[in-house]
Design an enzyme around this catalytic site. Structure first.
Site, PDB file in Angstrom:
ATOM      1  N   LYS A  70       0.866  -1.188   0.000  1.00 53.28           N
ATOM      2  CA  LYS A  70       0.000   0.000   0.000  1.00 53.28           C
ATOM      3  C   LYS A  70       0.897   1.230   0.000  1.00 53.28           C
ATOM      4  O   LYS A  70       1.877   1.297   0.752  1.00 53.28           O
ATOM      5  CB  LYS A  70      -0.843  -0.028   1.294  1.00 53.28           C
ATOM      6  CG  LYS A  70      -1.761   1.140   1.473  1.00 53.28           C
ATOM      7  CD  LYS A  70      -3.182   0.783   1.047  1.00 53.28           C
ATOM      8  CE  LYS A  70      -4.067   1.990   0.862  1.00 53.28           C
ATOM      9  NZ  LYS A  70      -3.765   2.803  -0.316  1.00 53.28           N
ATOM     10  N   LYS A  94       5.408   2.288   8.304  1.00 50.71           N
ATOM     11  CA  LYS A  94       4.203   2.995   8.769  1.00 50.71           C
ATOM     12  C   LYS A  94       3.017   2.040   8.911  1.00 50.71           C
ATOM     13  O   LYS A  94       2.327   2.049   9.929  1.00 50.71           O
ATOM     14  CB  LYS A  94       3.861   4.088   7.748  1.00 50.71           C
ATOM     15  CG  LYS A  94       2.926   5.134   8.255  1.00 50.71           C
ATOM     16  CD  LYS A  94       2.555   6.126   7.161  1.00 50.71           C
ATOM     17  CE  LYS A  94       3.746   6.784   6.512  1.00 50.71           C
ATOM     18  NZ  LYS A  94       3.361   7.737   5.455  1.00 50.71           N
ATOM     19  N   LYS A 106       5.420   2.458  -2.912  1.00 47.86           N
ATOM     20  CA  LYS A 106       5.342   3.856  -3.327  1.00 47.86           C
ATOM     21  C   LYS A 106       5.505   3.909  -4.844  1.00 47.86           C
ATOM     22  O   LYS A 106       6.148   3.036  -5.429  1.00 47.86           O
ATOM     23  CB  LYS A 106       6.465   4.678  -2.672  1.00 47.86           C
ATOM     24  CG  LYS A 106       6.152   6.144  -2.607  1.00 47.86           C
ATOM     25  CD  LYS A 106       5.197   6.416  -1.469  1.00 47.86           C
ATOM     26  CE  LYS A 106       4.806   7.867  -1.365  1.00 47.86           C
ATOM     27  NZ  LYS A 106       4.005   8.097  -0.154  1.00 47.86           N
TER      28      LYS A 106
END
Ligand code: NAD
Length: 417
Positions: A70, A94, A106
């Site tokens: 993600k 994160k 990313k």
């Protein structure tokens, strides 16, 4: 010696911060410093002029031990593979820190989006999905917005994915407009989550009330503008803000609602003129970072505080809404100087937490109201802050240790370590 071309050197730098506190075997270190999959491709676009142009694009799926990857997609002229890889590494930390069932990823396209027409932007966004298909999907890799990518861009991307696959797949992307399966509250989630954490940590540290604080905000887009608006509504005095055009400083406090309205209608901060800005002075982004204040909110790009300016920082608390705005070495310097840094993987996790809510709502075919979203967000962000806060300890180190332990445990359980 042969150079390791696949290593993420910034990940290596960040891992040095926990050396001594969390010993890592060579295999664990290799796993954490090397992305699982890297896609490099070009997107050919027919420009409005009739000319064909190609744009460099990247997607890094860094670690998928905890679930599908993600992470956002950035459109920026300075983006390169190294930066995308670093951001994907941080994204994995994160999601792990926030106990989400996701790995980190990313994406980026090397482009100055401000120079594109709406049609060109749409063709580029659709081209990104075509370039990556079939490696995207609700159970594979789920993109989201980042710098200079918007809900409209997410809508085009969802549509392109569905045109190719021939089936509805709302959960393939998050940060969509409400009418296309977006979650209520996603637009302000990053700022809102950051402020929940700031307030919670200030109360744990027995700081003065937020409304008595002076605040400086670097970056006036989704994260920075919303943070400035929420803090101003809470009664904080916002003494300086900036965007890519430069900064504005007003010792007695800036009229945030005036700036928000003008910025939303497309005016750059330094071009806004209004009676309430009589005493405002233009200030460079460099000078803005060094202003004395209670809270400095970093909400623009990475690498803003380095060894060159870290010793000049006069803020007491830094809230990292941007990703990697402080380089690893400077983080140690700031900690030794007594600055309390709320690190990116905690401070800006509100965005990915509500993205997770959006994904979960899409998969179940339900829709929560804003009150429910914000109450779940507050509960989750404060619980994560509680799980790592230790008085007198570097919060970034504590956050990294928890996040890395969870990733390594999942790797071991899968039999990959
Ligand atoms: P955005 O595109 O909405 O806004 C970026 C802002 O930064 C703009 O106001 C731009 O003018 C300003 N800016 C660019 N260069 C600058 C400079 N040199 N100095 C000062 N301002 C500058 O992007 P965003 O979504 O607000 O993202 C900002 C940061 O927050 C990024 O690092 C992003 O990765 C991070 N972030 C965003 C989200 C999210 O949900 N939007 C979530 C997590 C992290």
């Amino acid at each position: 010696m042969k150079r390791d071309k696949t290593i993420c050197s910034h990940a290596e730098e960040y891992l040095k911060l926990i050396e001594g506190e969390l010993p890592l075997s060579p295999e664990e270190k290799f796993c954490l410093t090397h992305p699982a999959r890297v896609y490099i491709f070009t997107i050919p676009i027919r420009m409005d002029s009739g000319e064909m142009r190609r744009f460099n694009a990247y997607r890094v799926q860094y670690n998928d031990a905890l679930g599908p990857t993600k992470g956002g997609i950035r459109f920026h002229p300075d983006i390169d593979l190294e930066e995308v890889s670093t951001l994907a590494f941080l994204m994995g930390l994160k999601t792990s820190l926030s106990d989400l069932p996701f790995g980190g990823a990313k994406g980026g396209v090397e482009v100055e989006p401000k120079t594109l027409s709406k049609g060109e932007l749409e063709r580029l966004s659709r081209g990104f999905v075509r370039g990556l298909y079939p490696n995207l999907g609700p159970q594979k890799d789920i993109p989201a917005p980042d710098v200079y990518t918007t809900p409209q861009i997410m809508a085009w991307m969802r549509d392109e994915f569905e045109r190719i696959s021939g089936a509805s797949a709302p959960a393939v992307i998050t940060g969509k407009p409400l009418a296309l399966g977006g979650s209520r509250g996603r637009d302000v989630a990053t700022a809102k989550g950051g402020i929940y954490i700031l307030e919670h940590l200030c109360s744990l540290r027995r700081e003065k009330w937020l409304q008595e604080m002076t605040v400086v905000v670097q970056g006036f887009g989704n994260a920075g503008l919303n943070a400035a608006e929420i803090l101003s509504e809470k009664g904080c005095k916002i003494i300086a803000v900036s965007d890519s055009s430069g900064g504005l400083f007003q010792k007695e406090g800036l009229p945030i609602h005036v700036l928000v309205e003008a910025k939303k209608s497309g005016t750059a901060l330094t071009d806004i003129s209004h009676g309430s800005l009589r005493d405002a002075k233009k200030i460079s982004n460099e000078a803005l970072l060094e202003l004395p204040c209670d809270v400095l909110v970093l909400a623009a790009l990475g690498g803003q505080i380095t060894m060159q300016n870290a010793s000049h920082i006069e803020a007491r608390i830094i809230l990292e809404l941007a990703n990697a705005p402080i380089i690893a070495e400077a983080d140690t310097l700031l900690f030794n100087k007594g600055v309390f840094v709320i690190p990116d993987i905690l401070a800006n996790a509100g965005g990915v937490i509500v993205s997770y809510f959006e994904w979960a709502q899409n998969l179940e075919g339900i829709s929560w109201d804003e009150k429910e979203v914000f109450s779940k967000l507050q509960k989750q962000t404060t619980a994560v802050a509680d799980s790592i806060y230790l008085e007198g300890k570097n919060l970034r180190t504590c956050a990294y240790i928890k996040a890395i332990r969870r990733i390594l445990e999942a790797e071991k359980l899968r039999g990959r370590l």
